[in-house]
Design an enzyme around this catalytic site. Structure first.
Site, PDB file in Angstrom:
ATOM      1  N   SER A 143       0.711  -1.311   0.070  1.00  0.00           N
ATOM      2  CA  SER A 143      -0.221   0.002   0.045  1.00  0.00           C
ATOM      3  C   SER A 143       0.875   1.193   0.109  1.00  0.00           C
ATOM      4  CB  SER A 143      -0.712   0.185   1.115  1.00  0.00           C
ATOM      5  OG  SER A 143      -1.524   1.326   1.520  1.00  0.00           O
ATOM      6  N   TYR A 156      -2.415  -0.466  10.277  1.00  0.00           N
ATOM      7  CA  TYR A 156      -2.201  -0.923   9.059  1.00  0.00           C
ATOM      8  C   TYR A 156      -0.858  -0.283   8.094  1.00  0.00           C
ATOM      9  CZ  TYR A 156      -3.953  -1.223   4.079  1.00  0.00           C
ATOM     10  OH  TYR A 156      -4.132  -1.557   2.869  1.00  0.00           O
ATOM     11  N   LYS A 160       2.062  -2.659   6.588  1.00  0.00           N
ATOM     12  CA  LYS A 160       2.345  -2.449   5.179  1.00  0.00           C
ATOM     13  C   LYS A 160       3.924  -1.950   5.144  1.00  0.00           C
ATOM     14  CE  LYS A 160      -1.277  -3.662   3.128  1.00  0.00           C
ATOM     15  NZ  LYS A 160      -1.567  -4.937   2.312  1.00  0.00           N
TER      16      LYS A 160
END
Length: 258
Positions: A143, A156, A160
Site C-alpha cells: 500500500s 495498517y 504495510k
C-alpha cells in the site's frame, strides 16, 4: 491455440474472492495461467473459479484462513499436489481498520499484523521450496501506507511498511536461488476492504469522493489496474526486477497527508 504469457504457469492468489485479488486471479487466467484461488469465503471462491474456467483456464478454489498456519500448510499442499508446484505467489489478502496510537486496541494491532504481515511471511516461507524449484517469483500487494505515513490507520501503516521490508529482505535472500520478490503499493482502490474494516456505505462514498482530491490524478484506482502491474512484475518482461516496491497510486505518495 496461441500460447499466452502465463500458459502452463501455476499462480497462487490469496484474497481471490474480491477486489485486487480477484482481478489478479482473473487477469492471470486470461493470460493462460492455472490459478489456485485462495480465500475465506467458499461460495465466492467457487464463483471466481467458475469464471476462470469459462475463460478456458484451469482453476481450483481453496478455502483457507491464512492467519492459521495449519490451513496455510493445507492450502499449499492442495495446490502443489494438484498442479505439481507454484510458479507465482500473489499475496493480495489484507485487512484494514481505523485507529491511532491512543485508540488502537492490542487485539486489533495483533490482527492487523497477523493478517498483513505474519501470515504473508509464513506463506512465503512455506512456498519458497516450490518457487525455488521452478524459478518462480512473488508479488506482494502492499500500500501507499507502506511508503508514507498517514494518521488514523496506525497499525495498517506499520503492517504495510513491514511488508515492504519483508519484500526487500527476502528478495536479497532468494535472488541467488532464482526467485524474484516485488511489491506493488496502491493508493485508494475501489474494493471491499474498507467496508470489511467497518466503514458503512455513506462513509465509504464520502471517502472515495474525498480521495479524488488527495490523489493528484483526480480519481481512485481500479482493481484491474493493480492486477496489470502485478502481472507485469510476475512476467518474464520483469526478469531483472527484484526487491522493488512500485507505487501505483495516482500520485498519492508524492503528496502530504490531507
Amino acid at each position: 491455440m496461441e500460447e499466452r504469457e502465463f500458459s502452463n504457469k501455476v499462480v497462487f492468489v490469496t484474497g481471490a474472492t474480491s477486489g485486487i485479488g480477484k482481478a489478479c486471479a482473473v487477469g492471470f487466467a486470461n493470460k493462460g495461467a492455472i490459478v489456485a484461488c485462495v480465500g475465506r469465503k467458499s461460495e465466492a471462491l467457487d464463483e471466481v473459479a467458475r469464471e476462470i474456467q469459462r475463460l478456458g483456464s484451469e482453476a481450483v478454489s481453496i478455502r483457507a484462513d491464512l492467519s492459521n498456519e495449519s490451513e496455510t500448510d493445507e492450502a499449499l499442499a492442495t495446490a502443489i499436489g494438484k498442479f505439481g508446484g507454484i510458479d507465482v505467489l500473489v499475496n493480495a489478502a489484507g485487512h484494514i481498520a481505523s485507529g491511532t496510537i491512543e485508540t488502537t486496541a492490542l487485539e486489533e494491532w495483533d490482527k492487523m499484523l497477523n493478517v498483513n504481515l505474519r501470515a504473508i511471511f509464513y506463506l512465503m516461507q512455506k512456498a519458497s521450496p516450490s518457487l525455488i524449484e521452478r524459478k518462480g517469483n512473488i508479488v506482494n500487494v502492499s500500500s501507499v501506507t507502506g511508503l508514507r505515513s498517514f494518521p488514523g490507520v496506525l497499525a495498517y501503516c506499520v503492517s504495510k511498511a513491514g511488508l515492504d521490508q519483508l519484500t526487500r529482505c527476502s528478495a536479497l535472500e532468494l535472488a541467488s536461488k532464482g526467485v524474484r520478490v516485488n511489491a506493488v503499493n496502491p493508493g485508494v482502490v475501489i474494493t471491499e476492504i474498507h467496508k470489511r474494516g467497518g466503514m458503512n456505505d455513506d462513509a465509504y462514498a464520502a471517502f472515495l469522493e474525498h480521495s479524488k482530491q488527495t490523489h493528484p490524478l483526480g480519481r481512485v484506482g481500479r482493481p484491474e489496474e493493480i492486477a496489470d502491474l502485478v502481472m507485469f512484475l510476475a512476467s518474464s518482461r520483469a526478469s531483472w526486477i527484484t526487491g522493488a516496491t512500485y507505487s501505483i497510486d495516482g500520485g498519492r505518495a508524492q503528496t502530504c497527508a490531507r
